[in-house]
Design a protein around this motif. Structure first.
Motif, PDB file in Angstrom:
ATOM      1  N   SER A  16       0.851  -1.196   0.000  1.00 37.73           N
ATOM      2  CA  SER A  16       0.000   0.000   0.000  1.00 37.73           C
ATOM      3  C   SER A  16       0.883   1.240   0.000  1.00 37.73           C
ATOM      4  O   SER A  16       2.033   1.190   0.416  1.00 37.73           O
ATOM      5  CB  SER A  16      -0.907   0.012   1.231  1.00 37.73           C
TER       6      SER A  16
ATOM      7  N   GLU B 180      -1.630  -0.662  -4.137  1.00 37.79           N
ATOM      8  CA  GLU B 180      -2.884   0.098  -3.979  1.00 37.79           C
ATOM      9  C   GLU B 180      -2.701   1.277  -3.031  1.00 37.79           C
ATOM     10  O   GLU B 180      -1.942   1.194  -2.060  1.00 37.79           O
ATOM     11  CB  GLU B 180      -3.986  -0.812  -3.407  1.00 37.79           C
TER      12      GLU B 180
ATOM     13  N   VAL C 175      -5.959  -2.131   2.627  1.00 39.47           N
ATOM     14  CA  VAL C 175      -5.490  -2.691   1.353  1.00 39.47           C
ATOM     15  C   VAL C 175      -5.240  -4.193   1.482  1.00 39.47           C
ATOM     16  O   VAL C 175      -5.651  -4.987   0.636  1.00 39.47           O
ATOM     17  CB  VAL C 175      -4.210  -1.959   0.879  1.00 39.47           C
TER      18      VAL C 175
END
Length: 315
Positions: free
Chosen positions: A202, A251, A258
Motif C-alpha cells: 500500500s 494500492e 489494502v
C-alpha cells in the motif's frame, strides 16, 4: 533454508476444537514429507493460574505448591488425552506451567527452548477490548522473537493463495530486510503447501493538510509520482523472487484496508506480514498494522519480526 523444526502450540483450554494443534500437525507432516530426514518437534503448551491458591493464608507455602502441582498434573492428563485423540504419528510433547500471564509464559518458553514457530488459535476480538485491554495475541505479536502463526477457520486448499504484505516503497534497511524475509517465507511455505504467492503493497494518498495549506500543490501529480515509485519498487522486488507481476498489487490506502481487500479478492488462506515490537501508550491505543489486519481477516496470519529483534522479555 530449513523449515520449522521446533514448534510451540498454544492450547486453548476454553474450546473443544484445538485449531492450532491441528494446523501444527498438518504443517509438520508436510515438512516431514518434503524433508524426511528433518526432525520436527511439536510441544503442546498452556499456562494455568488460579488466584485463590495464591491468596489463601491457611495453607503453608509447601501446601500451596503441592496444590499447584496437583492442578498442573490434572491438566497435563487432560492435555495428553487431547494429543492422543489426534492420532498423530509424530511425537507431541505436552507441557503445563503455572503462570499468571499467559503471554509471558509462552515467550519465556520460546526463549528458553529456541522454538522457531509459535502457533495459536485466534478469533475476532471485541474492538473496544483490543484497544483498551491488550489480549494475549497482541502481546505475543509484539514481544515474541520467533514467527507467530495465528490460526482462524480458513482451510489450506491445494493451489490456494498466500499473500505476502511488503513495504517496497521504503529504502530503510530494516524494511528491505523484512521484505526479503517475508517473501522468502511465503515462497517456502507455498512450495510446502502447494500454493501461489501474491505480493501486496500500500502507499499513502495525498496528505490533506498539505493540499489545504499549499494551494499550488498538485495532488494529482503527487499521487501519480507516488504510485509510479511504488509500482517500480514492487516490479524489482517481484522480479528478484521470480513472482509474476500479475500476482502483485500496489494500492493507495491504509495497509490494513489494502491487505484486507486483496486477501478477500484472492481468497488467501494465509497472510504473511512483518511486525515491529511496540510498547507503551502508542502500542495500547493505536496498535500496529499487524493487529488491525488480524482482526479483519478470516484466514491465518503469519507475523514475522525483523532480523536481530530481541524480545523485551529476553533478560
Amino acid at each position: 533454508m530449513d523449515m520449522y523444526q521446533n514448534i510451540l502450540v498454544v492450547i486453548d483450554p476454553t474450546t473443544e476444537e484445538q485449531k492450532a494443534l491441528k494446523r501444527a500437525i498438518d504443517l509438520a507432516e508436510r515438512i516431514h514429507t518434503a524433508r524426511p530426514d528433518q526432525q520436527i518437534n511439536i510441544t503442546a503448551f498452556f499456562s494455568i493460574f488460579d488466584f485463590s491458591y495464591e491468596m489463601t493464608t491457611i495453607l503453608s507455602s509447601v501446601d500451596r505448591d503441592n496444590m499447584r502441582q496437583m492442578v498442573i498434573k490434572e491438566r497435563q492428563v487432560w492435555l495428553d488425552d487431547i494429543i492422543s485423540a489426534t492420532n498423530c504419528k509424530m511425537k507431541i510433547t505436552s507441557q503445563v506451567v503455572w503462570h499468571n500471564r499467559p503471554f509471558e509464559a509462552i515467550i519465556k518458553q520460546v526463549i528458553a527452548h529456541n522454538y522457531d514457530l509459535v502457533i495459536k488459535g485466534t478469533h475476532q476480538h471485541d474492538k473496544f477490548k483490543s484497544v483498551v485491554f491488550t489480549p494475549t495475541d497482541w502481546h505475543i505479536l509484539r514481544k515474541c522473537p520467533c514467527p507467530v502463526l495465528l490460526v482462524k477457520e480458513h482451510e489450506w486448499p491445494l493451489q490456494g493463495n498466500i499473500l505476502a504484505a511488503v513495504n517496497v516503497g521504503s529504502d530503510e534497511t530494516e524494511h528491505l530486510s523484512l521484505n526479503n524475509t517475508i517473501t522468502t517465507q511465503a515462497k517456502n511455505l507455498a512450495q510446502l503447501i502447494t500454493a501461489n504467492v501474491h505480493l501486496v503493497n500500500s502507499y499513502p494518498g495525498t496528505p490533506v493538510n498539505i493540499a489545504i495549506e499549499i494551494p499550488e500543490f498538485d495532488a494529482s501529480e503527487y499521487n501519480s509520482t507516488m504510485q509510479a515509485h511504488h509500482q517500480e519498487a514492487m516490479r524489482q522486488h517481484a522480479n528478484s523472487f521470480a513472482i509474476p507481476l500479475a500476482n502483485t498489487y500496489v494500492e493507495e490506502g491504509l495497509p490494513e484496508s489494502v491487505i484486507e481487500q486483496v486477501a478477500l479478492k484472492i481468497d488467501a488462506e494465509l497472510v504473511i506480514l512483518g511486525t515491529v515490537g511496540r510498547t507503551g501508550i502508542s502500542a495500547a491505543l493505536i496498535g500496529n498494522t499487524a493487529e488491525h489486519v488480524i482482526d479483519q481477516l478470516n484466514c491465518d496470519v503469519l507475523a514475522l519480526k525483523p532480523d536481530g529483534y530481541v524480545s523485551p522479555l529476553a533478560d
